[in-house]
Scaffold this active site. Structure first.
Site, short mmCIF file in Angstrom:
data_model
loop_
_atom_site.label_atom_id
_atom_site.label_comp_id
_atom_site.label_asym_id
_atom_site.label_seq_id
_atom_site.Cartn_x
_atom_site.Cartn_y
_atom_site.Cartn_z
N ASP A 9 -16.91 -5.65 -37.64
CA ASP A 9 -16.66 -7.10 -37.62
C ASP A 9 -15.66 -7.41 -38.72
O ASP A 9 -15.73 -6.83 -39.81
CB ASP A 9 -17.96 -7.88 -37.84
CG ASP A 9 -17.84 -9.34 -37.42
OD1 ASP A 9 -16.83 -9.97 -37.75
OD2 ASP A 9 -18.78 -9.84 -36.76
N GLU A 370 -9.81 25.84 4.18
CA GLU A 370 -9.88 24.43 4.57
C GLU A 370 -11.01 24.16 5.55
O GLU A 370 -11.02 23.14 6.23
CB GLU A 370 -8.55 23.99 5.18
CG GLU A 370 -8.21 24.63 6.53
CD GLU A 370 -7.47 25.96 6.40
OE1 GLU A 370 -6.73 26.29 7.34
OE2 GLU A 370 -7.65 26.64 5.38
#
Length: 454
Positions: A9, A370
């Protein structure tokens, strides 16, 4: 459970206040006053959690969070954004930047510590898994899980007795995921034993105790690690805190915002898949025995064992089993024209589309090259054909990115479908019938589904 917390912060008074509160709860506190310092400290000190203010000069909390989550060293550290902004747009920006949760000023101590404890528990598990991943890397094992960090295509179980609310959530999630609604908690616990990526539980359900359901889910081995997104009344603080204590991963306030639902579901599913990826690496040799290394699908060895058992049961009067055999059309042209790296990209993307279009109980496998197979327990020929055509359409409709997204290719697939015939049928005969369907589909011009009844 104690932990190291980094408080970020730009206002010193805010930092000191949070530091004092956390120290009283026996947390070890680190502090930073700007975004760059936070990045440096997080990278060096590796805190367990980061409390990050949004409104900071220069690099704001959103950008700081994005950089934390994009760095492999710090991406696993939970981040809570602390902001005075309570608008919906700011919450969405925070979630999209990778934040794990929000708290708004003035900070409610009970809610803050409940959230910190919940996220610290998650961090401790992730740290253990990451250590084992690092051990695999030292032995030369590829453990990069980036390819699996998809937050879409998740299997979501919605547990809610509010039919209207559940219907809206299912409708919203259907565009990206595979949601299922269950109003009966007993049936939901049974469903949670299956492959579920996320449970969304209405904690305020009237016909059953939502908190008890969460406790039961967390005490059951099959669902213990499944992320839970709790739908809560934000004004019912005791129930909200109890949900976090019981192990809820995130909170979704009523009324449910559709965009926030999407963002939080995507975040939890992505985290779940990364955790799953790390867990698989705990026994890498076993995984490689049954998994195709390129696509992450099951391999021929696993498929053969499962199909043998399923066809055997079907031959003894059990449920029938169907198979899909598919072959990517003109795949050799991809390798010849763009190189084998591009071919691998196509295979990986095809595997993702295949896995997200089959049922949860189906077994998508890569036979080699494939050629792919999906084993579908309990599926009829007609049902399997519908799934096959859904896969075919998904493959053909959206081009495949290759070369890191610089190019794209239109890919199609030819699919053969077959179902078991009962007594006397064998896995080889079943696969041969489906394979004949592939040859027929290619002979007819490719990009087709052919079902073989016998």
């Amino acid at each position: 459970m104690t932990a190291r917390v980094l408080v970020v912060d730009d206002v010193e008074a805010n930092v000191r206040l949070l530091e004092a509160k956390l120290t009283l709860e026996y947390y070890d506190v680190l502090t930073a006053y700007d975004g760059q310092s936070a990045l440096d400290i997080a990278g060096e000190e590796r805190p367990d959690i980061i409390l990050l203010d949004v409104m900071m000069p220069g690099m704001d909390g959103f950008e700081t969070c994005r950089r934390l989550k994009s760095d492999p060293v710090t991406r696993h550290i939970p981040v809570i954004l602390v902001t005075a902004l309570d608008g919906r747009e700011d919450k969405m920006r925070g979630l999209e930047s990778g934040a794990d949760d929000f708290v708004t000023k003035p900070i409610d101590d009970v809610i803050l510590f409940a959230r910190v404890k919940s996220l610290v528990r998650l961090k401790s598990v992730m740290d253990e898994l990451r250590e084992r991943e690092e051990s695999g890397r030292r032995f030369g094992v590829d453990t990069d899980g980036a390819g699996r960090l998809r937050g879409s295509g998740g299997r979501v179980l919605v547990v809610d007795d509010n039919a209207l609310q559940a219907g809206k959530m299912v409708e919203q999630l259907s565009g990206e995921h595979r949601p299922v609604h269950e109003a009966d908690p007993a049936a939901a616990l049974i469903a949670a034993r299956g492959p579920v990526d996320l449970m969304i539980v209405n904690i305020t359900s009237e016909s059953f105790d939502g908190l008890r359901f969460v406790a039961q889910a967390r005490s059951t081995e099959a669902s213990r690690r499944t992320p839970i997104l709790a739908v809560v009344d934000p004004h019912d603080r005791p129930r909200l805190v109890k949900a976090l204590e019981l192990g809820v991963n995130d909170i979704l306030p009523k009324p449910v915002d559709p965009d926030e639902l999407d963002a939080r579901a995507r975040s939890q599913i992505k985290r779940k898949r990364y955790a799953d990826f790390l867990k698989q690496k705990l026994d890498y040799s076993l995984e490689m025995a049954v998994t195709d290394a390129l696509t992450g699908l099951h391999n021929r060895r696993y498929m053969a064992g499962q199909l043998q058992a399923l066809v055997g049961r079907a031959g003894q009067g059990g449920d029938e089993v169907a198979v899909l055999v598919m072959d990517i059309d003109h795949f050799k042209a991809v390798n010849d024209g763009f190189g084998h790296d591009a071919g691998d990209e196509v295979l990986r993307e095809f595997a993702v589309r295949l896995a997200t279009n089959v049922r949860a109980i189906d077994l998508p496998c890569r036979l080699g090259g494939e050629e792919f197979v999906v084993v579908m327990p309990g599926a009829t020929l007609e049902a399997a054909t519908r799934v096959a055509d859904r896969i075919r359409r998904d493959v053909a409709q959206q081009p495949f990115p290759i070369m890191g997204g610089a190019e794209s290719l239109t890919i199609t697939v030819s699919v053969g479908v077959a179902a078991s015939l009962g007594t006397g049928d064998t896995p080889d005969a079943l696969l041969k019938r489906a394979d004949e369907g592939v040859y027929e589909a290619k002979a007819r011009g490719r990009n087709q589904v052919i079902a073989r009844a016998a």
